[in-house]
Design a protein around this motif. Sequence first.
Motif, mmCIF file in Angstrom:
data_model
loop_
_atom_site.group_PDB
_atom_site.id
_atom_site.type_symbol
_atom_site.label_atom_id
_atom_site.label_comp_id
_atom_site.label_asym_id
_atom_site.label_seq_id
_atom_site.Cartn_x
_atom_site.Cartn_y
_atom_site.Cartn_z
ATOM 1 N N THR A 249 0.990 -1.202 -0.006
ATOM 2 C CA THR A 249 -0.026 0.017 -0.128
ATOM 3 C C THR A 249 0.967 1.149 0.131
ATOM 4 O OG1 THR A 249 -1.500 -1.142 1.096
ATOM 5 C CG2 THR A 249 -1.672 1.411 1.024
ATOM 6 N N LEU A 250 2.009 0.985 0.738
ATOM 7 C CA LEU A 250 2.826 2.337 0.948
ATOM 8 C C LEU A 250 3.828 2.561 -0.322
ATOM 9 C CD1 LEU A 250 4.275 2.132 4.737
ATOM 10 C CD2 LEU A 250 2.679 3.707 3.751
ATOM 11 N N THR A 251 3.967 1.516 -1.079
ATOM 12 C CA THR A 251 4.791 1.640 -2.386
ATOM 13 C C THR A 251 3.981 2.296 -3.339
ATOM 14 O OG1 THR A 251 6.139 -0.474 -1.300
ATOM 15 C CG2 THR A 251 6.274 0.122 -3.890
ATOM 16 N N GLY A 252 2.768 1.662 -3.270
ATOM 17 C CA GLY A 252 1.770 2.266 -4.194
ATOM 18 C C GLY A 252 1.425 3.778 -4.311
ATOM 19 N N GLN A 253 1.949 4.336 -3.256
ATOM 20 C CA GLN A 253 1.936 5.795 -3.166
ATOM 21 C C GLN A 253 3.141 6.507 -3.643
ATOM 22 O OE1 GLN A 253 1.012 6.286 0.933
ATOM 23 N NE2 GLN A 253 -0.966 5.317 1.061
ATOM 24 N N LEU A 254 3.965 5.733 -4.311
ATOM 25 C CA LEU A 254 5.635 6.271 -4.756
ATOM 26 C C LEU A 254 5.173 6.560 -6.201
ATOM 27 C CD1 LEU A 254 7.977 4.160 -2.651
ATOM 28 C CD2 LEU A 254 7.065 6.463 -2.219
ATOM 29 N N SER A 255 5.268 7.895 -6.516
ATOM 30 C CA SER A 255 5.028 7.963 -8.159
ATOM 31 C C SER A 255 6.290 7.588 -8.970
ATOM 32 C CB SER A 255 4.959 9.474 -7.982
ATOM 33 O OG SER A 255 5.984 10.377 -7.632
ATOM 34 N N TYR A 256 7.495 7.383 -8.558
ATOM 35 C CA TYR A 256 8.550 6.958 -9.156
ATOM 36 C C TYR A 256 8.133 5.463 -9.600
ATOM 37 C CZ TYR A 256 13.323 5.382 -10.371
ATOM 38 O OH TYR A 256 14.266 4.815 -11.094
ATOM 39 N N ILE A 257 7.903 4.679 -8.617
ATOM 40 C CA ILE A 257 7.736 3.188 -8.461
ATOM 41 C C ILE A 257 6.584 2.850 -9.567
ATOM 42 C CG2 ILE A 257 7.045 1.158 -7.375
ATOM 43 C CD1 ILE A 257 10.018 1.995 -6.922
ATOM 44 N N MET A 258 5.339 3.628 -9.335
ATOM 45 C CA MET A 258 4.282 3.430 -10.071
ATOM 46 C C MET A 258 4.443 3.868 -11.501
ATOM 47 S SD MET A 258 2.228 1.804 -7.991
ATOM 48 C CE MET A 258 1.089 1.649 -9.234
ATOM 49 N N SER A 259 5.250 4.856 -11.856
ATOM 50 C CA SER A 259 5.528 5.300 -13.321
ATOM 51 C C SER A 259 6.052 3.991 -14.024
ATOM 52 C CB SER A 259 6.478 6.437 -13.257
ATOM 53 O OG SER A 259 7.659 6.107 -12.734
ATOM 54 N N ILE A 260 6.905 3.113 -13.342
ATOM 55 C CA ILE A 260 7.652 2.017 -13.826
ATOM 56 C C ILE A 260 6.633 0.687 -13.973
ATOM 57 C CG2 ILE A 260 9.718 0.483 -13.795
ATOM 58 C CD1 ILE A 260 11.032 3.065 -12.768
ATOM 59 N N ILE A 261 6.086 0.602 -12.573
ATOM 60 C CA ILE A 261 5.174 -0.751 -12.585
ATOM 61 C C ILE A 261 3.838 -0.505 -12.958
ATOM 62 C CG2 ILE A 261 4.256 -2.086 -10.515
ATOM 63 C CD1 ILE A 261 6.724 -2.130 -9.281
ATOM 64 N N ARG A 262 3.195 0.574 -12.762
ATOM 65 C CA ARG A 262 1.878 0.719 -13.359
ATOM 66 C C ARG A 262 0.875 0.185 -12.445
ATOM 67 N NH1 ARG A 262 2.125 5.549 -15.620
ATOM 68 N NH2 ARG A 262 0.264 5.100 -16.787
ATOM 69 N N VAL A 263 0.959 -1.085 -12.328
ATOM 70 C CA VAL A 263 -0.102 -2.046 -11.725
ATOM 71 C C VAL A 263 0.577 -2.375 -10.442
ATOM 72 C CG1 VAL A 263 -1.902 -3.792 -11.710
ATOM 73 C CG2 VAL A 263 -1.414 -2.272 -13.726
ATOM 74 N N MET A 264 0.208 -2.054 -9.264
ATOM 75 C CA MET A 264 0.520 -2.688 -8.071
ATOM 76 C C MET A 264 -0.148 -3.777 -7.742
ATOM 77 S SD MET A 264 2.764 -2.185 -5.574
ATOM 78 C CE MET A 264 3.359 -0.964 -6.235
ATOM 79 N N PRO A 265 0.610 -4.921 -7.513
ATOM 80 C CA PRO A 265 -0.276 -6.282 -7.030
ATOM 81 C C PRO A 265 -0.724 -6.100 -5.761
ATOM 82 C CG PRO A 265 2.204 -6.597 -6.949
ATOM 83 C CD PRO A 265 1.886 -5.185 -7.515
ATOM 84 N N SER A 266 -2.030 -6.683 -5.735
ATOM 85 C CA SER A 266 -3.031 -6.472 -4.439
ATOM 86 C C SER A 266 -2.876 -7.909 -3.802
ATOM 87 C CB SER A 266 -4.180 -5.637 -4.677
ATOM 88 O OG SER A 266 -4.986 -6.481 -5.584
ATOM 89 N N LEU A 267 -2.666 -7.992 -2.645
ATOM 90 C CA LEU A 267 -2.901 -9.290 -2.070
ATOM 91 C C LEU A 267 -4.488 -9.686 -2.056
ATOM 92 C CD1 LEU A 267 -0.258 -9.298 0.899
ATOM 93 C CD2 LEU A 267 -0.042 -10.112 -1.248
ATOM 94 N N PRO A 268 -4.627 -11.297 -2.002
ATOM 95 C CA PRO A 268 -6.084 -11.449 -1.997
ATOM 96 C C PRO A 268 -6.224 -11.692 -0.456
ATOM 97 C CG PRO A 268 -4.712 -13.364 -2.544
ATOM 98 C CD PRO A 268 -3.864 -11.945 -2.765
ATOM 99 N N LYS A 269 -7.391 -11.838 -0.050
ATOM 100 C CA LYS A 269 -7.972 -11.852 1.485
ATOM 101 C C LYS A 269 -7.134 -13.204 2.104
ATOM 102 C CE LYS A 269 -11.859 -8.958 1.543
ATOM 103 N NZ LYS A 269 -13.346 -9.112 2.054
ATOM 104 N N LEU A 270 -6.887 -13.308 3.126
ATOM 105 C CA LEU A 270 -6.469 -14.543 3.819
ATOM 106 C C LEU A 270 -7.613 -15.664 3.468
ATOM 107 C CD1 LEU A 270 -4.837 -13.320 7.128
ATOM 108 C CD2 LEU A 270 -3.691 -14.628 5.295
ATOM 109 N N PRO A 271 -7.151 -16.921 3.342
ATOM 110 C CA PRO A 271 -8.132 -17.957 2.675
ATOM 111 C C PRO A 271 -8.763 -18.247 4.300
ATOM 112 C CG PRO A 271 -5.804 -18.871 2.590
ATOM 113 C CD PRO A 271 -5.804 -17.283 2.703
ATOM 114 N N GLU A 272 -9.864 -19.002 4.061
ATOM 115 C CA GLU A 272 -10.659 -19.505 5.279
ATOM 116 C C GLU A 272 -9.748 -20.582 6.274
ATOM 117 O OE1 GLU A 272 -14.630 -21.012 4.508
ATOM 118 O OE2 GLU A 272 -15.103 -19.004 3.651
#
Length: 408
Positions: A249-272
Motif C-alpha cells: 500500500t505504501l509503495t503504491g503511493q510512490l510516484s516513481y515506482i508506479m511510473s514504472i510498474i503501473r499496476v501494483m499487485p494487491s494481495l487477496p484476502k487470507l483464505p478461510e
Amino acid sequence: MIDMDVLTKEETEFLTKALTKDDAPPKEKHVRSAVVATYQENGCTVFFSVIESRLNNWTFTIPIVGYKMLYMYHRLLRDGHPRVIKQSRGRYHDMVKRMKSGYNYKDDFGYCDLVRLYCDVIMTKINFHLRHEDFPGLVREEGEQLAVLRKPDMNHLFELISEVLDYLDLQIDVMSAIHKRLDPSAKLPTSHTHCVIHPLLNLVPESFATIMTIQDIYLCLAQELDADTLSGHRKRFAVCHGSLDRILTLTGQLSYIMSIIRVMPSLPKLPEEVTSPKTVILKVKLPPKTEPPAISRAFSRNFDFHSETARDRQLASLTKQVADVSVIVDQLKAERMEDHQRLFDKTNEVQMLKNELAEAKQENSELKEQVTIAAAAADTTDQMKAANERYSRLKELYTKLRDDHVTL
C-alpha cells in the motif's frame, strides 16, 4: 559465436555507466543490457569479471555503488539466464557475504544498513534456489502449478514452507527499511530518493510471488494436517500477509515506482483455512453390529431406522455438489491470481520499454542539438576562413599600391 572480448568491452562500458558514485539509480537500459548479456554468454562470468577487475574497489568501499550492484545482481538472478543461479554457488555468494561484513558501519545516507539487509536477501535467494532447483528465478512461473505440489510430500512441504517464510521475512525487512529512509516532509522526490527505493522494482514482484507460493503450500498442507499442527505456520503466514499488505500500500503511493510498474499487485484476502481453521474429525471404525433378536427383526421390518431415506440421499448429493463447486471456485481463484500476475508482469515490461523509448528520444534530441551546434560552428569556421582570405587579398593589394606610390 559470441566474441567474448567484444562482449566484455560492451559490458564494461554499460556497467561503468550504471555503477557510478552518483546518488541516482542505474538506468534501465544499462540494467537490461546486463540481463541480455547473461543469455549471450550463458551465465554471469563476464558481469563479475568486470566487477572484480574494474569496479571491485568501489563496490566494497562506496556504499551507494554496492547498493546498485546488489540491485543489478538481484535482477540477473530473477530475469537472467538460469545458469546465473548455478554459477552463484560458492565464489559469488561469498563475495556478497564479504560485502555484508565490509559495510558493518554507519554512513550519512543510510546505505550501509540497506546493503547489509539486501545482502541477506541475495544470499538467502541463492541458497534457496540451489537447494530447490524446481523453483525458477522469479520464484514461480505465470500460469503454472508449483512443481512441488504436483506430487506433494507433506513432510517436505512442512519444512519447505518454513524456508519460504524465512525468505519472505528478509524481503519484508529490507522493504520496511527502505520506506523508513524516506522523508515524509519532502514535497518533491529527489534522485537520492529514487536511488533508495529503486530495489523495490525487484522486491515487490518477488515478495508477491513468494507469499502466493506460501499460500499454495499452506492450502495443500491444510487438506491433510490438522489445525493444531499448522498453528505456527498459520500465525507466521498471517503476520507476513499483514506486513506485506501494508508495504504494498505504501509503495503504491510512490510516484516513481508506479511510473514504472503501473499496476501494483494487491494481495487477496487470507483464505478461510487461515482465518477459520477447521479441526480434522477422525473417523472411528465401529465394531460390526450383532444380530438382533427375532422380535427386533420383525420390528425393524416395520420401522427400518437404519435404511437410507430419500432425504439422506438428497443431502449426500447436495454435499457432493458443494464439494465440486468448491473445487471449481478454488480453480477460478487460482486462475484469477495468475491472470493478475500476468497482467502485472506484462504491464511492467511495457512500461520499461516506454521508459527506454523516452530515454532514446532524449538522447536523440541531445544528439540533434550537438549536430546543430557543430554545424553552426562549421559555418562560423567557413566564414572566418573567407574573411581571412579577403583580408589577405586586400593586404596584398595595399602593399602593391604602397610600393607603386613609393616608386612614383
